[in-house]
Motif scaffolding. Structure first.
Motif, PDB file in Angstrom:
ATOM      1  N   ASP A   4      36.692  33.023  41.907  1.00 20.26           N
ATOM      2  CA  ASP A   4      36.570  33.117  40.498  1.00 20.26           C
ATOM      3  C   ASP A   4      35.091  32.796  40.025  1.00 20.26           C
ATOM      4  N   ILE A   5      34.638  33.161  39.024  1.00 22.91           N
ATOM      5  CA  ILE A   5      33.301  32.852  38.680  1.00 22.91           C
ATOM      6  C   ILE A   5      32.749  31.561  38.750  1.00 22.91           C
ATOM      7  N   PRO A   6      33.436  30.448  38.414  1.00 20.20           N
ATOM      8  CA  PRO A   6      32.967  28.995  38.651  1.00 20.20           C
ATOM      9  C   PRO A   6      32.686  28.860  40.254  1.00 20.20           C
ATOM     10  N   ALA A   7      33.321  29.208  41.211  1.00 19.91           N
ATOM     11  CA  ALA A   7      32.916  29.053  42.560  1.00 19.91           C
ATOM     12  C   ALA A   7      31.920  29.894  42.859  1.00 19.91           C
ATOM     13  N   ALA A  37      20.610  37.198  42.941  1.00 17.92           N
ATOM     14  CA  ALA A  37      20.551  38.239  41.600  1.00 17.92           C
ATOM     15  C   ALA A  37      21.613  39.011  41.541  1.00 17.92           C
ATOM     16  N   ALA A  38      22.026  39.373  42.887  1.00 17.10           N
ATOM     17  CA  ALA A  38      23.032  40.435  42.790  1.00 17.10           C
ATOM     18  C   ALA A  38      24.389  39.807  42.232  1.00 17.10           C
ATOM     19  N   LEU A  39      24.554  38.434  42.908  1.00 18.25           N
ATOM     20  CA  LEU A  39      25.812  37.567  42.439  1.00 18.25           C
ATOM     21  C   LEU A  39      25.879  37.144  41.069  1.00 18.25           C
ATOM     22  N   LEU A  40      24.742  36.830  40.577  1.00 13.03           N
ATOM     23  CA  LEU A  40      24.622  36.585  39.223  1.00 13.03           C
ATOM     24  C   LEU A  40      24.815  37.943  38.111  1.00 13.03           C
ATOM     25  N   GLY A  41      24.311  38.989  38.702  1.00 19.83           N
ATOM     26  CA  GLY A  41      24.893  40.327  37.932  1.00 19.83           C
ATOM     27  C   GLY A  41      26.288  40.599  37.986  1.00 19.83           C
ATOM     28  N   LEU A  42      26.648  40.494  39.097  1.00 21.78           N
ATOM     29  CA  LEU A  42      28.246  40.693  39.197  1.00 21.78           C
ATOM     30  C   LEU A  42      29.090  39.487  38.372  1.00 21.78           C
ATOM     31  N   ALA A  43      28.515  38.477  38.412  1.00 19.47           N
ATOM     32  CA  ALA A  43      29.503  37.325  37.618  1.00 19.47           C
ATOM     33  C   ALA A  43      29.314  37.764  36.238  1.00 19.47           C
ATOM     34  N   ASP A  48      31.835  38.818  31.181  1.00 22.01           N
ATOM     35  CA  ASP A  48      31.836  39.772  29.981  1.00 22.01           C
ATOM     36  C   ASP A  48      33.179  40.501  29.622  1.00 22.01           C
ATOM     37  N   GLY A  49      33.918  40.985  30.660  1.00 15.48           N
ATOM     38  CA  GLY A  49      35.070  41.813  30.578  1.00 15.48           C
ATOM     39  C   GLY A  49      36.303  41.355  30.839  1.00 15.48           C
ATOM     40  N   ALA A  50      36.246  39.968  31.211  1.00 21.81           N
ATOM     41  CA  ALA A  50      37.416  39.481  31.754  1.00 21.81           C
ATOM     42  C   ALA A  50      38.301  39.366  30.655  1.00 21.81           C
ATOM     43  N   ASP A  84      47.792  34.308  22.124  1.00 20.21           N
ATOM     44  CA  ASP A  84      47.037  33.806  21.144  1.00 20.21           C
ATOM     45  C   ASP A  84      45.902  32.942  21.629  1.00 20.21           C
ATOM     46  N   ASP A  85      46.111  32.437  22.948  1.00 26.61           N
ATOM     47  CA  ASP A  85      45.061  31.482  23.445  1.00 26.61           C
ATOM     48  C   ASP A  85      44.136  32.486  24.347  1.00 26.61           C
ATOM     49  N   LEU A  86      43.078  32.508  24.078  1.00 26.98           N
ATOM     50  CA  LEU A  86      42.082  33.656  24.561  1.00 26.98           C
ATOM     51  C   LEU A  86      41.046  33.211  25.431  1.00 26.98           C
ATOM     52  N   ARG A  87      41.511  31.691  25.876  1.00 30.63           N
ATOM     53  CA  ARG A  87      40.449  31.286  27.010  1.00 30.63           C
ATOM     54  C   ARG A  87      40.950  32.020  28.339  1.00 30.63           C
ATOM     55  N   ILE A  88      40.020  32.020  29.257  1.00 28.98           N
ATOM     56  CA  ILE A  88      40.038  32.818  30.576  1.00 28.98           C
ATOM     57  C   ILE A  88      41.294  32.206  31.328  1.00 28.98           C
ATOM     58  N   SER A  89      41.249  30.715  31.159  1.00 34.80           N
ATOM     59  CA  SER A  89      42.029  29.925  32.014  1.00 34.80           C
ATOM     60  C   SER A  89      43.533  30.284  31.514  1.00 34.80           C
ATOM     61  N   ALA A  90      43.817  30.333  30.296  1.00 36.77           N
ATOM     62  CA  ALA A  90      44.916  30.622  29.745  1.00 36.77           C
ATOM     63  C   ALA A  90      45.391  32.088  30.108  1.00 36.77           C
TER      64      ALA A  90
END
Length: 142
Positions: A4-7, A37-43, A48-50, A84-90
């Motif tokens: 996951d992105i936070p990790a 730089a590469a990892l930040l680009g992938l993240a 953006d599309g998650a 209805d809840d558009l948070r990534i976690s939900a």
């Protein structure tokens, strides 16, 4: 994106902190900066599309469960409603529930020798293929 992105961001924070000290070998620092730089680009791309990807997948999985009729009766409630809840976690949590229901449905369909079951099984495999394609990163297309 897994992990996951936070990790990934936490790992990058550690990498930046380790490379901030003055006595780090310049070649090691350059490699770490390139990787960062590469990892930040992938993240950024994954972030953006998650939500869009998860909403599309959840819709597709709900449609499969709805079309399964009695085969998915235990999980029929999942086919109703929307996100209805558009948070990534939900969205991720609902996606996990829908995928678990799809696994149960797929197992039931595989045990059923009827032509209808074969058709539903083909639809399941097609959605799994599309789901994999949704998760492709731009670098994987080259």
């Amino acid at each position: 994106m897994k992990p996951d992105i936070p990790a990934v961001l936490a790992e990058l924070a550690g990498l930046v902190a380790r490379n901030a000290v003055p006595d780090v070998d310049p070649a090691e620092r350059a490699g770490a900066l390139g990787l960062s730089a590469a990892l930040l680009g992938l993240a950024a791309e994954a972030w953006d599309g998650a939500a869009q990807r998860l909403v599309e997948e959840n819709r597709a999985l709900r449609a499969l469960l709805a079309s399964a009729g009695d085969r998915a009766s235990r999980d029929a409630w999942l086919a109703e409603g929307g996100d209805d809840d558009l948070r990534i976690s939900a969205l991720s949590s609902m996606n996990a529930r829908l995928r678990a229901a799809l696994i149960d449905l797929h197992a039931a369909v595989e045990r059923d020798p009827s032509p209808e079951a074969r058709e539903l099984e083909a639809e399941i495999w097609e959605e799994l293929r599309r789901s994999t394609e949704r998760r492709l990163m731009s670098g994987a297309l080259a």
